[in-house]
Motif scaffolding. Sequence first.
Motif, PDB file in Angstrom:
ATOM      1  N   SER A 287       2.609  11.108  -5.108  1.00  0.00           N
ATOM      2  CA  SER A 287       1.820   9.951  -5.528  1.00  0.00           C
ATOM      3  C   SER A 287       2.646   8.679  -5.380  1.00  0.00           C
ATOM      4  O   SER A 287       3.792   8.629  -5.813  1.00  0.00           O
ATOM      5  CB  SER A 287       1.389  10.111  -6.992  1.00  0.00           C
ATOM      6  N   ASP A 288       2.044   7.657  -4.788  1.00  0.00           N
ATOM      7  CA  ASP A 288       2.711   6.358  -4.696  1.00  0.00           C
ATOM      8  C   ASP A 288       2.973   5.785  -6.083  1.00  0.00           C
ATOM      9  O   ASP A 288       3.969   5.089  -6.307  1.00  0.00           O
ATOM     10  CB  ASP A 288       1.845   5.367  -3.905  1.00  0.00           C
ATOM     11  N   ILE A 289       2.086   6.070  -7.013  1.00  0.00           N
ATOM     12  CA  ILE A 289       2.212   5.524  -8.364  1.00  0.00           C
ATOM     13  C   ILE A 289       3.456   6.066  -9.052  1.00  0.00           C
ATOM     14  O   ILE A 289       4.188   5.342  -9.722  1.00  0.00           O
ATOM     15  CB  ILE A 289       0.952   5.849  -9.198  1.00  0.00           C
ATOM     16  N   LEU A 290       3.725   7.370  -8.857  1.00  0.00           N
ATOM     17  CA  LEU A 290       4.881   7.981  -9.518  1.00  0.00           C
ATOM     18  C   LEU A 290       6.193   7.362  -9.061  1.00  0.00           C
ATOM     19  O   LEU A 290       7.165   7.324  -9.810  1.00  0.00           O
ATOM     20  CB  LEU A 290       4.906   9.491  -9.252  1.00  0.00           C
ATOM     21  N   LYS A 291       6.213   6.874  -7.827  1.00  0.00           N
ATOM     22  CA  LYS A 291       7.446   6.292  -7.297  1.00  0.00           C
ATOM     23  C   LYS A 291       7.927   5.124  -8.155  1.00  0.00           C
ATOM     24  O   LYS A 291       9.115   4.876  -8.282  1.00  0.00           O
ATOM     25  CB  LYS A 291       7.226   5.847  -5.849  1.00  0.00           C
ATOM     26  N   ASP A 292       6.986   4.411  -8.753  1.00  0.00           N
ATOM     27  CA  ASP A 292       7.336   3.267  -9.593  1.00  0.00           C
ATOM     28  C   ASP A 292       7.917   3.687 -10.937  1.00  0.00           C
ATOM     29  O   ASP A 292       8.469   2.858 -11.666  1.00  0.00           O
ATOM     30  CB  ASP A 292       6.103   2.387  -9.832  1.00  0.00           C
TER      31      ASP A 292
ATOM     32  N   PRO B 218       4.369  15.076 -11.914  1.00  0.00           N
ATOM     33  CA  PRO B 218       3.639  14.295 -12.933  1.00  0.00           C
ATOM     34  C   PRO B 218       3.851  14.841 -14.340  1.00  0.00           C
ATOM     35  O   PRO B 218       3.930  14.078 -15.305  1.00  0.00           O
ATOM     36  CB  PRO B 218       2.176  14.440 -12.500  1.00  0.00           C
ATOM     37  N   LYS B 219       3.971  16.149 -14.471  1.00  0.00           N
ATOM     38  CA  LYS B 219       4.188  16.765 -15.782  1.00  0.00           C
ATOM     39  C   LYS B 219       5.580  16.431 -16.314  1.00  0.00           C
ATOM     40  O   LYS B 219       5.764  16.239 -17.523  1.00  0.00           O
ATOM     41  CB  LYS B 219       3.997  18.284 -15.695  1.00  0.00           C
ATOM     42  N   CYS B 220       6.563  16.370 -15.435  1.00  0.00           N
ATOM     43  CA  CYS B 220       7.926  16.002 -15.858  1.00  0.00           C
ATOM     44  C   CYS B 220       7.942  14.605 -16.470  1.00  0.00           C
ATOM     45  O   CYS B 220       8.626  14.361 -17.469  1.00  0.00           O
ATOM     46  CB  CYS B 220       8.880  16.023 -14.666  1.00  0.00           C
TER      47      CYS B 220
ATOM     48  N   LEU C 225      16.863  17.585 -18.454  1.00  0.00           N
ATOM     49  CA  LEU C 225      17.059  17.934 -17.051  1.00  0.00           C
ATOM     50  C   LEU C 225      15.864  18.756 -16.584  1.00  0.00           C
ATOM     51  O   LEU C 225      15.620  19.852 -17.089  1.00  0.00           O
ATOM     52  CB  LEU C 225      18.359  18.724 -16.886  1.00  0.00           C
ATOM     53  N   ASP C 226      15.100  18.209 -15.651  1.00  0.00           N
ATOM     54  CA  ASP C 226      13.964  18.919 -15.063  1.00  0.00           C
ATOM     55  C   ASP C 226      14.350  19.393 -13.669  1.00  0.00           C
ATOM     56  O   ASP C 226      14.796  18.586 -12.830  1.00  0.00           O
ATOM     57  CB  ASP C 226      12.744  17.994 -14.951  1.00  0.00           C
ATOM     58  N   LEU C 227      14.157  20.685 -13.399  1.00  0.00           N
ATOM     59  CA  LEU C 227      14.507  21.254 -12.106  1.00  0.00           C
ATOM     60  C   LEU C 227      13.259  21.848 -11.462  1.00  0.00           C
ATOM     61  O   LEU C 227      12.659  22.783 -11.995  1.00  0.00           O
ATOM     62  CB  LEU C 227      15.582  22.336 -12.274  1.00  0.00           C
TER      63      LEU C 227
END
Length: 265
Positions: free
Chosen positions: A27-32, A254-256, A94-96
Amino acid sequence: MDKDNNKPISIYFHGYPGGFDDVVLVSDILKDQLISADVFLTGAALNHHDMINEYVAGIGEYSKGAPVHLIGFSLGSFNAMCVASKLGAEVCKLDLISAVAPLQMGDFLPKMAGRSVFQVAQGQKWGFDLMVAGQVLLCRLSVNLFVKALFSTAQSKDAELIKNNEFRNSISTMLKAAMLNDAQNYKYVVRAYVRDWESVLDNISVPVQLWHGKEDNWSPVEMALELSLQYRNVFEVNVFEGLSHFSTLQEALPKCLKFKETLEG
């Protein structure tokens, strides 16, 4: 990404070969909402050890006491673990995603689509240099062939993703840029990864959450399960039925980031 010292900073470690545009595939939105770990690299690293030290120094200077949330995808999870082992209490989580485990922890290689790359990297330096040089040349001449080879064994949802024109075009652009501009760091990371780095796990004291596709054949799900046994601070392992490598990134990232909502309260 704007920084507020009262809010957690989410830092993303991309896969190899790859780049921060991994995130655009989701998602482009998540990049922000993320900052690329690569912004902390000066380009002066001579080996993987230098890379990790640059990450640690840069993140420490940037955060200035703000909570640090690390997210690692694929081989980027290796870098995220190395950084977390050095930053210690500065890391709040820490999310992996589609994580890799040390090869010495299990019989993983036969199940890995990229096993030939890791096997060559375990041998003489010149052999792996030649392999990467060939990959760079292929990307220069025909990135489509490189992507076709990379996804030739794609399973489950990943096999569907690569048939999508938008996804295929995006990942082709990202991989070409990665191979032409970042091949040296790719070599550093792979060479360091195939060595025994189990001791890194002993130094990680932050909460860990794992996200993995059950059908992943790039980093088999057994890797996540083994990591969950080795990490004393793993509080949750999420295994997605029917998902593989990049499809897990799409589901998990997105969940992270929802984790930040609880801290920002």
